[in-house]
Design an enzyme around this catalytic site. Structure first.
Site, PDB file in Angstrom:
ATOM      1  N   LYS A 116       0.838  -1.196   0.000  1.00  0.00           N
ATOM      2  CA  LYS A 116       0.000   0.000   0.000  1.00  0.00           C
ATOM      3  C   LYS A 116       0.877   1.252   0.000  1.00  0.00           C
ATOM      4  O   LYS A 116       2.103   1.172   0.128  1.00  0.00           O
ATOM      5  CB  LYS A 116      -0.926  -0.012   1.216  1.00  0.00           C
ATOM      6  CG  LYS A 116      -0.195  -0.039   2.550  1.00  0.00           C
ATOM      7  CD  LYS A 116      -1.147  -0.157   3.719  1.00  0.00           C
ATOM      8  CE  LYS A 116      -0.375  -0.236   5.036  1.00  0.00           C
ATOM      9  NZ  LYS A 116      -1.268  -0.254   6.211  1.00  0.00           N
TER      10      LYS A 116
ATOM     11  N   MET B 111      12.955  24.218   2.229  1.00  0.00           N
ATOM     12  CA  MET B 111      12.068  23.512   1.326  1.00  0.00           C
ATOM     13  C   MET B 111      12.835  22.653   0.324  1.00  0.00           C
ATOM     14  O   MET B 111      12.443  21.525   0.021  1.00  0.00           O
ATOM     15  CB  MET B 111      11.184  24.513   0.566  1.00  0.00           C
ATOM     16  CG  MET B 111      10.166  23.846  -0.353  1.00  0.00           C
ATOM     17  SD  MET B 111       9.137  25.036  -1.239  1.00  0.00           S
ATOM     18  CE  MET B 111       8.140  25.685   0.104  1.00  0.00           C
TER      19      MET B 111
ATOM     20  N   ARG C 134      -9.266  -0.584  16.351  1.00  0.00           N
ATOM     21  CA  ARG C 134      -9.187   0.294  15.193  1.00  0.00           C
ATOM     22  C   ARG C 134     -10.214  -0.149  14.154  1.00  0.00           C
ATOM     23  O   ARG C 134     -11.085   0.607  13.773  1.00  0.00           O
ATOM     24  CB  ARG C 134      -7.757   0.276  14.631  1.00  0.00           C
ATOM     25  CG  ARG C 134      -7.448   1.345  13.622  1.00  0.00           C
ATOM     26  CD  ARG C 134      -5.997   1.296  13.187  1.00  0.00           C
ATOM     27  NE  ARG C 134      -5.643   0.024  12.573  1.00  0.00           N
ATOM     28  CZ  ARG C 134      -4.466  -0.238  12.019  1.00  0.00           C
ATOM     29  NH1 ARG C 134      -3.514   0.695  12.040  1.00  0.00           N
ATOM     30  NH2 ARG C 134      -4.212  -1.405  11.470  1.00  0.00           N
TER      31      ARG C 134
ATOM     32  N   TYR D 232      17.635  29.401   8.123  1.00  0.00           N
ATOM     33  CA  TYR D 232      16.525  30.159   8.696  1.00  0.00           C
ATOM     34  C   TYR D 232      16.557  30.122  10.220  1.00  0.00           C
ATOM     35  O   TYR D 232      16.775  29.069  10.832  1.00  0.00           O
ATOM     36  CB  TYR D 232      15.193  29.568   8.228  1.00  0.00           C
ATOM     37  CG  TYR D 232      14.863  29.841   6.785  1.00  0.00           C
ATOM     38  CD1 TYR D 232      14.756  31.142   6.308  1.00  0.00           C
ATOM     39  CD2 TYR D 232      14.646  28.792   5.890  1.00  0.00           C
ATOM     40  CE1 TYR D 232      14.444  31.396   4.987  1.00  0.00           C
ATOM     41  CE2 TYR D 232      14.325  29.034   4.563  1.00  0.00           C
ATOM     42  CZ  TYR D 232      14.225  30.336   4.109  1.00  0.00           C
ATOM     43  OH  TYR D 232      13.922  30.583   2.804  1.00  0.00           O
TER      44      TYR D 232
END
Length: 365
Positions: A36, A310, A132, A262
């Site tokens: 998956k 990014m 679940r 940053y």
């Protein structure tokens, strides 16, 4: 054609090696290969091609993923782990030999009332404690009888899922085993049972020699990562399938006291040599990796420094003389286990694999 050197190399031979190891470890059990989420981010078609000869069926989350495999020409049975999400999917399952999990009442009602061209093989899920998906154990015998009596059902596999995979000493694990055994005894199913997954497969307490005809579900191990278990002495010679690499695109020296990236998170405590690498959080490299997260370059590990951007990260190469623009950096792979990056980022290897973005080419090697 791909011009960008940042890439995820996918080792087909490692896939086949891991799948065969799992087959050997599972003794007489049948193997359900879980592919998956685009093959855990490795590319579902590449994954299916590499493991098809070593597994008895594929498993995906939902029908769209299954149809992608059918459209690519794969004929092995495919299990839908979330089952059908609407009655309209059932005729498609019957046509394409897809095997839905049945875990709640609307799915049962749809199967019992649909008109299908052929009977379905279904997987009846029991909630033994994970809470679940699945039927309460006291309802399973009734649901089993209804499915068995339906002309729309040809075969039934009984399944459950461990909440603490691989931890055979956890009190809930034993309760789950006991509940599953009790439920099995209330049905006519003596084979076609499935509760073991990758972590359970590696647990020394499991005797898979008794599982002829049963199913072992394997996901993470296919991709070359051993699930974490309390018994860390259990070793299996898996080979990492994905090698995530990116090039150095700049090298500079900065003086003592200057910062990088940053937020000026990292400041040089000595005159430092810094390399910028063309990968970032848009590619799936975790933004929250801290300073010191290892990367591998020129045969050694060096630390990530500064906030992940990014498209770029920065690394400290002060102690390496030869690094230059164009050199290749391994973010994880055979030389740097993905688990170490996951630990640094406070996550798990599953997430790192699945988050490698579509703009990173998967290149088979």
């Amino acid at each position: 054609m791909h011009f960008r050197a940042t890439r995820a190399e996918i080792d087909r031979d490692a896939f086949a090696h891991n799948a065969q190891l799992i087959r050997d470890s599972a003794a007489g059990a049948k193997v359900l290969g879980v592919i998956k989420a685009d093959g855990y981010g490795h590319g579902v078609i590449s994954t299916a091609n590499a493991i098809a000869a070593h597994v008895d069926a594929f498993a995906v989350a939902f029908i769209d993923e299954a149809l992608q495999l059918r459209e690519a020409g794969f004929s092995l049975p495919i299990v839908l782990l979330e089952g059908c999400l609407s009655a309209a999917e059932l005729p498609i399952c019957a046509h394409h030999n897809l095997q839905p999990v049945v875990h709640e009442p609307s799915q049962l009602d749809a199967i019992l009332t649909s008109r299908l061209v052929r009977p379905l093989a279904v997987w009846l899920k029991v909630d033994t404690g994970m809470h679940r998906l699945g039927w309460h154990p006291q309802d399973v015998a009734r649901v089993y009888r209804e499915l068995e009596a339906s002309p729309n059902v040809g075969a039934i596999t009984l399944m459950s899922h461990y909440a603490n995979s691989g931890d055979s000493e956890h009190p809930l694990t034993q309760r789950q085993n006991d509940l599953f055994s009790a439920v099995c005894a209330e049905t006519a199913i003596t084979e076609s049972l499935s509760i073991a997954n990758s972590a359970a497969l590696l647990s020394s307490s499991k005797d898979f020699s008794t599982l002829d005809g049963h199913w072992v579900r394997t996901g993470l191990t296919l991709y070359g990562v051993a699930p974490r278990t309390p018994d860390q002495n259990i070793k299996i010679p898996l080979r990492p399938v994905m090698r995530l690499v990116a090039p150095v695109i700049a090298v500079r020296e900065i003086p003592v006291g200057d910062s990088v990236g940053y937020g000026s998170r990292w400041q040089a405590k000595r005159k430092s040599r810094i390399a910028t690498v063309a990968i970032g959080y848009a590619d799936g490299y975790p933004r929250h990796c801290p300073d010191g997260t290892p990367v591998y370059v020129h045969g050694t590990e060096v630390p990530l420094i500064g906030t992940v951007s990014m498209d770029m990260i920065t690394i400290d190469i002060t102690d390496l003389d030869a690094v230059q623009v164009g050199d290749e950096v391994e973010l994880w792979g055979p030389n740097l286990p993905v688990d170490r990056i996951a630990e640094a980022a406070g996550t798990i290897s599953y997430e790192l694999f699945c988050r490698v973005s579509a703009r990173v080419p998967r290149v088979e090697i």
